[in-house]
Design an enzyme around this catalytic site. Sequence first.
Site, PDB file in Angstrom:
ATOM      1  N   HIS A  95       9.936   4.917  -0.391  1.00 46.26           N
ATOM      2  CA  HIS A  95       8.617   4.759  -0.994  1.00 46.26           C
ATOM      3  C   HIS A  95       7.644   5.804  -0.460  1.00 46.26           C
ATOM      4  O   HIS A  95       7.859   6.405   0.592  1.00 46.26           O
ATOM      5  CB  HIS A  95       8.059   3.362  -0.723  1.00 46.26           C
ATOM      6  CG  HIS A  95       7.782   3.084   0.728  1.00 46.26           C
ATOM      7  ND1 HIS A  95       8.783   2.870   1.651  1.00 46.26           N
ATOM      8  CD2 HIS A  95       6.605   3.009   1.416  1.00 46.26           C
ATOM      9  CE1 HIS A  95       8.243   2.670   2.845  1.00 46.26           C
ATOM     10  NE2 HIS A  95       6.919   2.754   2.729  1.00 46.26           N
ATOM     11  N   ASP A  97       3.647   5.589   0.512  1.00 44.04           N
ATOM     12  CA  ASP A  97       2.709   4.498   0.781  1.00 44.04           C
ATOM     13  C   ASP A  97       1.623   4.388  -0.293  1.00 44.04           C
ATOM     14  O   ASP A  97       1.002   5.386  -0.679  1.00 44.04           O
ATOM     15  CB  ASP A  97       2.049   4.691   2.150  1.00 44.04           C
ATOM     16  CG  ASP A  97       2.947   4.218   3.279  1.00 44.04           C
ATOM     17  OD1 ASP A  97       4.090   3.812   3.015  1.00 44.04           O
ATOM     18  OD2 ASP A  97       2.490   4.253   4.440  1.00 44.04           O
ATOM     19  N   HIS A 247       9.578   7.873   2.401  1.00 42.56           N
ATOM     20  CA  HIS A 247      10.211   7.486   3.665  1.00 42.56           C
ATOM     21  C   HIS A 247      10.863   6.118   3.554  1.00 42.56           C
ATOM     22  O   HIS A 247      10.625   5.370   2.598  1.00 42.56           O
ATOM     23  CB  HIS A 247       9.217   7.537   4.825  1.00 42.56           C
ATOM     24  CG  HIS A 247       8.041   6.619   4.663  1.00 42.56           C
ATOM     25  ND1 HIS A 247       6.993   6.874   3.813  1.00 42.56           N
ATOM     26  CD2 HIS A 247       7.740   5.429   5.263  1.00 42.56           C
ATOM     27  CE1 HIS A 247       6.110   5.908   3.882  1.00 42.56           C
ATOM     28  NE2 HIS A 247       6.530   5.005   4.752  1.00 42.56           N
ATOM     29  N   ARG A 267      -0.092   1.397  12.561  1.00 42.48           N
ATOM     30  CA  ARG A 267      -0.232   2.320  11.427  1.00 42.48           C
ATOM     31  C   ARG A 267      -1.698   2.503  11.037  1.00 42.48           C
ATOM     32  O   ARG A 267      -2.434   1.532  10.903  1.00 42.48           O
ATOM     33  CB  ARG A 267       0.541   1.760  10.223  1.00 42.48           C
ATOM     34  CG  ARG A 267       0.338   2.474   8.893  1.00 42.48           C
ATOM     35  CD  ARG A 267       0.953   1.649   7.773  1.00 42.48           C
ATOM     36  NE  ARG A 267       0.800   2.246   6.465  1.00 42.48           N
ATOM     37  CZ  ARG A 267      -0.249   2.089   5.675  1.00 42.48           C
ATOM     38  NH1 ARG A 267      -1.293   1.358   6.086  1.00 42.48           N
ATOM     39  NH2 ARG A 267      -0.291   2.652   4.477  1.00 42.48           N
TER      40      ARG A 267
END
Length: 276
Positions: A95, A97, A247, A267
Amino acid sequence: MDVELLSGACGAEIAGIDLRDTSDGNIKIIKDLLFEHKVIFFRNQDITHQEQIDLSKCFGPIEKHAYVKGLPEYPEILRIVKEPFEKNNWGENWHSDVSYNPEPTLAVILKSVEIPPIGGDTMFANMELAWETLDEKIKNKVKDKKALHSSLGVAFFVDNYKGMEARDTNLEEYSNEHPIVRTHPETGKKILYVNWTYTKSIVGIDKKESDDLLTKIFKHQERLELTCRFKWTKNAVAIWDNRSVIHYAIADYFPNRGLGHRRIMDRIAIRGEKPF
């Protein structure tokens, strides 16, 4: 400074840079490395929450995830938690993000807090190279088309993860359309901008043809020669250009094989621009 390539496709591990240094000169070096290698890694960066936030702000405004709460005292930081008894990793399929947002994430700065003794690596794939090497017939069919990206809804992000808390359990699924081939605003490079997780259809063609084309594209995107792989250690930091790579967080530490371990990552995402 020392730069060690992780593969011929993308990725470099950088030594000799202190991420606490947010001077203009140091940030320029980091950005230049990022645009060149698409994803860069730094080990032994024992930075605080605030230092991670300060670094992130040098890339642009910080965005909050649509569905998941950040840390109570640092809401800019989304803590990704896999408990030892859980089978799934957050982000364990290919995907980009939040590609479903009107202005998808520009870059992500991810710091390892607790890592398993085995497994839990992350794969990255270069989508500029994916476009360059895509079959010409497929290129001609999709080069001027858009694709529909779906957010999948709040349950997708929290139901299988005890450590992830929804901002609002009533938030609905939403979608946005983006060019299948987008242009990088800094480099001018063309990028294959679809992904297995969030891209659901090609706009303007029938479902069968759309499904067939996307299946071929997804298989092409995951070709190993387009990828690099990073093995995490504690206090490692990854910075990736979310426009240029997809990723995959590998969930290969299985509770039923005696490999149940906790994995915690902090994150921060930087808001991007509308793809063009």
